[in-house]
Design an enzyme around this catalytic site. Structure first.
Site, PDB file in Angstrom:
ATOM      1  N   LYS A  82     -34.257  52.929  22.174  1.00  0.00           N
ATOM      2  CA  LYS A  82     -35.038  51.694  22.246  1.00  0.00           C
ATOM      3  C   LYS A  82     -34.916  50.958  23.575  1.00  0.00           C
ATOM      4  CE  LYS A  82     -37.165  50.773  18.226  1.00  0.00           C
ATOM      5  NZ  LYS A  82     -38.512  50.224  18.076  1.00  0.00           N
TER       6      LYS A  82
ATOM      7  N   ASP B  31     -34.362  45.266  13.918  1.00  0.00           N
ATOM      8  CA  ASP B  31     -33.576  45.861  12.846  1.00  0.00           C
ATOM      9  C   ASP B  31     -32.260  46.403  13.387  1.00  0.00           C
ATOM     10  OD1 ASP B  31     -35.192  45.612  10.454  1.00  0.00           O
ATOM     11  OD2 ASP B  31     -36.622  46.908  11.463  1.00  0.00           O
TER      12      ASP B  31
END
Length: 402
Positions: free
Chosen positions: A80, A127
């Site tokens: 990410k 998340d």
């Protein structure tokens, strides 16, 4: 379906295909070259490995299986950070008046550059892995970040982000509810919102985040080229769909430029957070939102609203959408942790293994043999997956794999 509905749907599909083709250019080969050059300027950059599971492929009756293992990425155990860092760099580069090709980590971190930025506050909802990437890169730049996480987030993921110097708040709601709250806070405080999903009116930063993910796709296709292999089937997990769409778009552009047949793209989600699956199933030209607690161990995929940009791509280029229970995912995690023959061990977390887990289930379960045949998963098939994270929740990982 009534005649007018049919005509409206045809119009929608034509417009959607035009959008998808434009986005493929925005996420294609030329763009990825510039993106990777920026990532290479960050201290600690290194290609993540492409792992070959030849023994497993032989046992399952397919040509080969490849896994792009993102667990070593910048020491953060997930891909990410590629997206967040690139989007943050673009914002800062714009403040400095730099062209894309001029933006490097060194230029962004000079004392003169920092003086010209003024006071900055980065913020994101996550998340787990996206927020950790934003916090990490903010720290590299010399700033802190405010990160919001949905209710039910495991303490280890909170601690991982806090260790990067961020202020972390667990919001009393699901991911999409936390996004809505963050919009209010950004408007109120003037924070720089680095979010990895898009909605109407907020697409520039998410598109840069998706561009950031193309470094991973570019590495993978170069590694596959060196292995003299071309994938026929690509299984990609999705939350809002940004990573899956970015990898799909890059591969479409790359293989179209080569004049080669495109692989089949299969998108995988948790059953409780299957917003792309439901949107595809409806076939009405509208994005469909999934609500509720979204109780799945695949925490990084528990998002209920599709990214607008991602759906524009996947609507035109994805060949199938799969919803999957946690138990199926656990089987995939265990297989990667306990390989066959000379295959390498891959530490893949709950969200990281999802694409592979779906492929494994289709290849091994008798009740899915019709799906296997329809997809053409035979002796000539070459399966490509991305393990997007390592053991980001070490307690649950050990519980699952033993």
């Amino acid at each position: 379906m009534p005649k007018n509905d049919v005509l409206n749907y045809i119009d929608y599909k034509m417009q959607a295909k035009a959008k998808a083709e434009n986005l493929v250019k925005e996420l294609g080969v030329e763009v990825a070259d510039k993106v990777q050059r920026f990532h290479q300027s960050i201290p600690g950059y290194a290609e993540t490995p492409l792992q070959e599971l030849k023994s497993l492929a032989t046992a399952l009756g397919v040509g080969n299986i490849y896994i792009k293992d993102e667990s070593p990425r910048f020491g953060l155990k997930a891909f990410k950070c590629l997206g967040g860092s690139y989007a943050m760099a673009q914002l800062l580069g714009e403040k400095l008046g730099l062209a894309d090709e001029e933006i490097t980590f060194a230029k962004l971190t000079t004392e003169e550059a920092k003086a010209s930025y003024g006071e900055l506050q980065f913020a994101a909802v996550t998340d787990g892995n996206h927020g950790r990437g934003v916090a990490w890169f903010a720290k590299q730049l010399g700033y802190a970040a405010k990160i919001y996480m949905p209710f039910g987030t495991v303490p280890m993921r909170v601690d991982n982000i806090a260790r990067e110097g961020a202020e972390v708040t667990v919001y009393d709601g699901n991911y999409d509810e936390a996004i809505a709250f963050m919009k209010e806070q950004v408007e109120k405080h003037g924070w720089l919102h680095i979010q990895d999903t898009a909605w109407e009116g907020y697409e520039a930063i998410p598109l840069d985040i998706m561009r950031g993910y193309t470094t991973m796709a570019k590495e993978a296709l170069e590694q596959l080229r060196k292995a003299h292999s071309v994938p026929t089937h690509v299984f990609l997990q999705a939350g809002v769909g940004s990573m899956a769409a970015a990898v799909t778009a890059y591969m479409v552009d790359y293989y179209q430029k080569q004049g080669w047949k495109l692989p089949k793209f299969i998108i995988v989600e948790p059953t409780v957070a299957n917003c792309l699956y439901e949107t595809a199933k409806a076939r009405d030209g509208k994005r469909h939102i999934v609500g509720g607690a979204m109780a799945s161990m695949m925490a990084g995929l528990c998002c209920g609203e599709p990214c607008t940009l991602a759906w524009d791509i996947l609507d035109s280029y994805a060949d199938g959408f799969v919803e999957m229970e946690d138990g199926v995912d656990a089987e995939g995690m265990r297989r990667l942790a306990q390989p066959l023959g000379d295959d390498p061990t891959i530490v893949s977390g709950e969200s990281g293994a999802a694409g592979f887990s779906a492929a494994l289930a289709i290849l091994t379960r008798d009740d899915l043999s019709d799906v296997k045949n329809k997809l053409g998963l035979d002796k000539d098939a070459v399966v490509f997956c991305v393990s997007t994270e390592g053991d980001t929740d070490q307690v649950n990982y050990k519980h699952i794999v033993g």
